[in-house]
Scaffold this active site. Structure first.
Site, PDB file in Angstrom:
ATOM      1  N   CYS A  87       1.560  19.168 -17.704  1.00  0.00           N
ATOM      2  CA  CYS A  87       1.812  18.083 -18.655  1.00  0.00           C
ATOM      3  C   CYS A  87       2.468  18.633 -19.920  1.00  0.00           C
ATOM      4  O   CYS A  87       1.984  19.616 -20.498  1.00  0.00           O
ATOM      5  CB  CYS A  87       0.487  17.410 -18.991  1.00  0.00           C
ATOM      6  SG  CYS A  87       0.609  16.095 -20.211  1.00  0.00           S
ATOM      7  N   GLN A  90       0.844  -1.196   0.000  1.00  0.00           N
ATOM      8  CA  GLN A  90       0.000   0.000   0.000  1.00  0.00           C
ATOM      9  C   GLN A  90       0.879   1.245   0.000  1.00  0.00           C
ATOM     10  O   GLN A  90       0.378   2.357  -0.095  1.00  0.00           O
ATOM     11  CB  GLN A  90      -0.877   0.016   1.258  1.00  0.00           C
ATOM     12  CG  GLN A  90      -1.814  -1.163   1.359  1.00  0.00           C
ATOM     13  CD  GLN A  90      -2.381  -1.277   2.765  1.00  0.00           C
ATOM     14  OE1 GLN A  90      -3.366  -0.639   3.088  1.00  0.00           O
ATOM     15  NE2 GLN A  90      -1.759  -2.070   3.600  1.00  0.00           N
ATOM     16  N   SER A 149      -2.337  -1.125   9.399  1.00  0.00           N
ATOM     17  CA  SER A 149      -3.394  -1.066  10.407  1.00  0.00           C
ATOM     18  C   SER A 149      -4.610  -1.885   9.977  1.00  0.00           C
ATOM     19  O   SER A 149      -5.545  -2.057  10.748  1.00  0.00           O
ATOM     20  CB  SER A 149      -3.788   0.389  10.677  1.00  0.00           C
ATOM     21  OG  SER A 149      -4.094   1.032   9.459  1.00  0.00           O
ATOM     22  N   GLY A 180       3.046  -4.453   9.006  1.00  0.00           N
ATOM     23  CA  GLY A 180       3.005  -3.009   9.213  1.00  0.00           C
ATOM     24  C   GLY A 180       1.826  -2.294   8.601  1.00  0.00           C
ATOM     25  O   GLY A 180       1.968  -1.187   8.090  1.00  0.00           O
ATOM     26  N   CYS A 222      -0.882  13.092 -15.362  1.00  0.00           N
ATOM     27  CA  CYS A 222      -1.620  14.280 -15.810  1.00  0.00           C
ATOM     28  C   CYS A 222      -3.085  14.149 -15.404  1.00  0.00           C
ATOM     29  O   CYS A 222      -3.719  13.121 -15.676  1.00  0.00           O
ATOM     30  CB  CYS A 222      -1.486  14.437 -17.321  1.00  0.00           C
ATOM     31  SG  CYS A 222      -2.455  15.834 -17.915  1.00  0.00           S
ATOM     32  N   HIS A 258      -1.486   1.428  -4.314  1.00  0.00           N
ATOM     33  CA  HIS A 258      -1.866   2.831  -4.114  1.00  0.00           C
ATOM     34  C   HIS A 258      -0.992   3.795  -4.932  1.00  0.00           C
ATOM     35  O   HIS A 258      -0.998   4.999  -4.677  1.00  0.00           O
ATOM     36  CB  HIS A 258      -1.811   3.207  -2.629  1.00  0.00           C
ATOM     37  CG  HIS A 258      -2.907   2.563  -1.822  1.00  0.00           C
ATOM     38  ND1 HIS A 258      -2.901   2.505  -0.444  1.00  0.00           N
ATOM     39  CD2 HIS A 258      -4.046   1.953  -2.207  1.00  0.00           C
ATOM     40  CE1 HIS A 258      -3.996   1.877  -0.030  1.00  0.00           C
ATOM     41  NE2 HIS A 258      -4.702   1.525  -1.075  1.00  0.00           N
ATOM     42  N   CYS A 314      -0.408  17.769 -22.933  1.00  0.00           N
ATOM     43  CA  CYS A 314      -1.703  18.465 -23.088  1.00  0.00           C
ATOM     44  C   CYS A 314      -1.801  19.745 -22.257  1.00  0.00           C
ATOM     45  O   CYS A 314      -2.784  20.462 -22.351  1.00  0.00           O
ATOM     46  CB  CYS A 314      -2.855  17.516 -22.729  1.00  0.00           C
ATOM     47  SG  CYS A 314      -3.049  17.271 -20.962  1.00  0.00           S
ATOM     48  N   ALA A 363       9.043  -4.448  12.225  1.00  0.00           N
ATOM     49  CA  ALA A 363       9.313  -5.193  10.989  1.00  0.00           C
ATOM     50  C   ALA A 363      10.804  -5.408  10.756  1.00  0.00           C
ATOM     51  O   ALA A 363      11.220  -6.507  10.385  1.00  0.00           O
ATOM     52  CB  ALA A 363       8.696  -4.439   9.808  1.00  0.00           C
ATOM     53  N   ASP A 390       6.122   4.809  -1.308  1.00  0.00           N
ATOM     54  CA  ASP A 390       7.469   5.356  -1.111  1.00  0.00           C
ATOM     55  C   ASP A 390       8.547   4.745  -2.006  1.00  0.00           C
ATOM     56  O   ASP A 390       9.683   5.220  -2.027  1.00  0.00           O
ATOM     57  CB  ASP A 390       7.874   5.255   0.367  1.00  0.00           C
ATOM     58  CG  ASP A 390       7.815   3.833   0.918  1.00  0.00           C
ATOM     59  OD1 ASP A 390       8.074   2.873   0.162  1.00  0.00           O
ATOM     60  OD2 ASP A 390       7.524   3.687   2.129  1.00  0.00           O
TER      61      ASP A 390
HETATM   62  P1  OAD Z   1      -1.195   3.100   8.978  1.00  0.00           P
HETATM   63  O1  OAD Z   1      -0.441   4.338   9.379  1.00  0.00           O
HETATM   64  O2  OAD Z   1      -2.676   3.112   9.060  1.00  0.00           O
HETATM   65  O3  OAD Z   1      -0.723   1.870   9.870  1.00  0.00           O
HETATM   66  C1  OAD Z   1       0.628   1.598  10.099  1.00  0.00           C
HETATM   67  C2  OAD Z   1       0.722   0.318  10.895  1.00  0.00           C
HETATM   68  O4  OAD Z   1       2.097   0.014  11.074  1.00  0.00           O
HETATM   69  C3  OAD Z   1       0.094   0.391  12.293  1.00  0.00           C
HETATM   70  O5  OAD Z   1      -0.724  -0.750  12.502  1.00  0.00           O
HETATM   71  C4  OAD Z   1       1.322   0.359  13.234  1.00  0.00           C
HETATM   72  O6  OAD Z   1       1.049  -0.359  14.436  1.00  0.00           O
HETATM   73  C5  OAD Z   1       2.310  -0.409  12.392  1.00  0.00           C
HETATM   74  N1  OAD Z   1       3.718  -0.129  12.696  1.00  0.00           N
HETATM   75  C6  OAD Z   1       4.267   1.011  13.205  1.00  0.00           C
HETATM   76  N2  OAD Z   1       5.602   0.869  13.305  1.00  0.00           N
HETATM   77  C7  OAD Z   1       5.903  -0.377  12.856  1.00  0.00           C
HETATM   78  C8  OAD Z   1       7.111  -1.106  12.701  1.00  0.00           C
HETATM   79  N3  OAD Z   1       8.293  -0.580  13.033  1.00  0.00           N
HETATM   80  N4  OAD Z   1       7.046  -2.369  12.192  1.00  0.00           N
HETATM   81  C9  OAD Z   1       5.844  -2.905  11.854  1.00  0.00           C
HETATM   82  N5  OAD Z   1       4.683  -2.260  11.970  1.00  0.00           N
HETATM   83  C10 OAD Z   1       4.708  -1.008  12.469  1.00  0.00           C
HETATM   84  O7  OAD Z   1      -0.702   2.723   7.515  1.00  0.00           O
HETATM   85  P2  OAD Z   1      -1.323   1.725   6.442  1.00  0.00           P
HETATM   86  O8  OAD Z   1      -1.963   0.547   7.080  1.00  0.00           O
HETATM   87  O9  OAD Z   1      -0.272   1.486   5.412  1.00  0.00           O
HETATM   88  O10 OAD Z   1      -3.806   5.009   1.654  1.00  0.00           O
HETATM   89  O11 OAD Z   1      -2.438   2.628   5.803  1.00  0.00           O
HETATM   90  C11 OAD Z   1      -3.168   2.115   4.755  1.00  0.00           C
HETATM   91  C12 OAD Z   1      -3.478   3.183   3.758  1.00  0.00           C
HETATM   92  O12 OAD Z   1      -4.155   4.242   4.418  1.00  0.00           O
HETATM   93  C13 OAD Z   1      -2.293   3.877   3.125  1.00  0.00           C
HETATM   94  O13 OAD Z   1      -1.783   3.195   2.004  1.00  0.00           O
HETATM   95  C14 OAD Z   1      -2.855   5.177   2.735  1.00  0.00           C
HETATM   96  C15 OAD Z   1      -3.489   5.461   4.067  1.00  0.00           C
HETATM   97  O14 OAD Z   1      -4.190   6.537   4.251  1.00  0.00           O
HETATM   98  C16 OAD Z   1      -3.796   5.852   0.632  1.00  0.00           C
HETATM   99  O15 OAD Z   1      -3.005   6.764   0.532  1.00  0.00           O
HETATM  100  C17 OAD Z   1      -4.839   5.542  -0.406  1.00  0.00           C
END
Ligand code: OAD
Length: 270
Positions: A176, A113, A218, A216, A153, A145, A179, A260, A116
């Site tokens: 762009c 997701q 949520s 890693g 664009c 994502h 266009c 992680a 980076d």
């Molecule tokens: P979150 O910020 O919601 O969750 C990050 C998770 O990583 C949490 O459950 C933390 O407990 C865990 N965490 C923190 N430090 C860690 C470590 N050192 N090792 C392992 N885990 C650790 O991020 P995402 O779940 O990636 O969407 O969020 C999902 C999506 O929501 C993103 O891709 C983005 C966001 O808003 C879009 O941009 C469409």
């Protein structure tokens, strides 16, 4: 009673490691789902953790098509800042361990997701140092994502490599070359659909995987959060790596409560 003794905690982590390693060692088909936590130890802030706010704004207020239509300069300022943060970060031991797994283990797909690009860079790093003639592409992730280092664009949809952005004024925002439309970061925003082909590949791999390794995330943002559910529905197992409990934890076969970059090298040295 009171706080758990450290030796008990260590014992449960080593037991979980043993069980996770056994599941992975037997698996022919593995799917990995990662979220912001896998990059936390590289210095990239998570979305919902400390450092997730920018100028007191939540990502949900900025990462939307409505926010971009209302104030593209503000949204670009945020992304220019995020790009500059990512540019100073390097893949950590978790990205490298996952890249090694995907290069060594033929039927492994990393679904991320994260926007980076650190999984991609880890695949390049590991392949460059490998003595085996394996191209890095086998370990390139499916970026469901999008990618922050690319532009798209908002008019014609053309994708181009993203450069530095001057967001001091709306007139200085990138346009762009084809266009003349306003460029935007090539990421999926809240309220937008994910690429159906990319999603189909992720869910197809998840449904046939014997193990889904979830690192890693949520596990609250759908449809990505449904990837491990597809593995469970197909009869496979879920191994979760996260220092915190998530909505997925109760259904995970193995939960590794740790960071992680510490847990994955131990888990994946098969
Ligand atoms: P979150 O910020 O919601 O969750 C990050 C998770 O990583 C949490 O459950 C933390 O407990 C865990 N965490 C923190 N430090 C860690 C470590 N050192 N090792 C392992 N885990 C650790 O991020 P995402 O779940 O990636 O969407 O969020 C999902 C999506 O929501 C993103 O891709 C983005 C966001 O808003 C879009 O941009 C469409």
């Amino acid at each position: 009673m009171g706080a758990p003794r450290l030796d008990r905690v260590d014992e449960s982590l080593s037991d979980a490691l043993r069980r996770g390693r056994a599941l992975l060692a037997q698996a022919e088909r593995i799917v990995v789902l990662t979220g912001a936590g896998v990059s936390a130890e590289s210095g990239v802030p998570t979305f919902r953790g400390p450092g997730g706010l920018w100028k007191s704004r939540r990502p949900e207020e900025l990462a939307t098509p409505e926010a971009f239509a209302r104030d593209p300069r503000l949204v670009w300022e945020w992304y220019a800042w995020r790009r500059s943060v990512v540019a100073t970060c390097a893949p950590n031991a978790a990205h490298l361990a996952l890249a090694r797994l995907a290069l060594r283990h033929r039927d492994t797909l990393i679904v991320t997701q994260n926007v980076d690009g650190l999984h991609h860079r880890a695949a390049d790093d590991v392949a460059a140092r490998s003595t085996e003639p394996v191209g890095p592409d086998r370990a390139y992730p499916l970026e469901v994502h999008g990618a922050i280092h690319r532009d798209r664009c908002s008019g014609c949809g053309r994708r181009t490599p993203g450069g530095p952005v001057d967001a001091t004024d709306e007139a200085t925002l990138p346009r762009c070359g084809t266009c003349g439309g306003l460029l935007r970061p090539d990421v999926v925003w809240f309220g937008e659909s994910l690429d159906p082909d990319v999603l189909a590949r992720a869910f197809e791999a998840a449904a046939r995987a014997e193990v889904c390794l979830v690192v890693g995330t949520s596990s609250v943002v759908y449809p990505a959060a449904a990837v491990p559910e597809a593995t469970l529905a197909g009869g496979g197992a879920v191994v979760e790596v996260n220092p915190d409990v998530t909505p997925l934890s109760a259904r995970a076969n193995v939960s590794l409560r740790g960071k992680a970059a510490e847990v994955l090298p131990a888990l994946l040295s098969l």
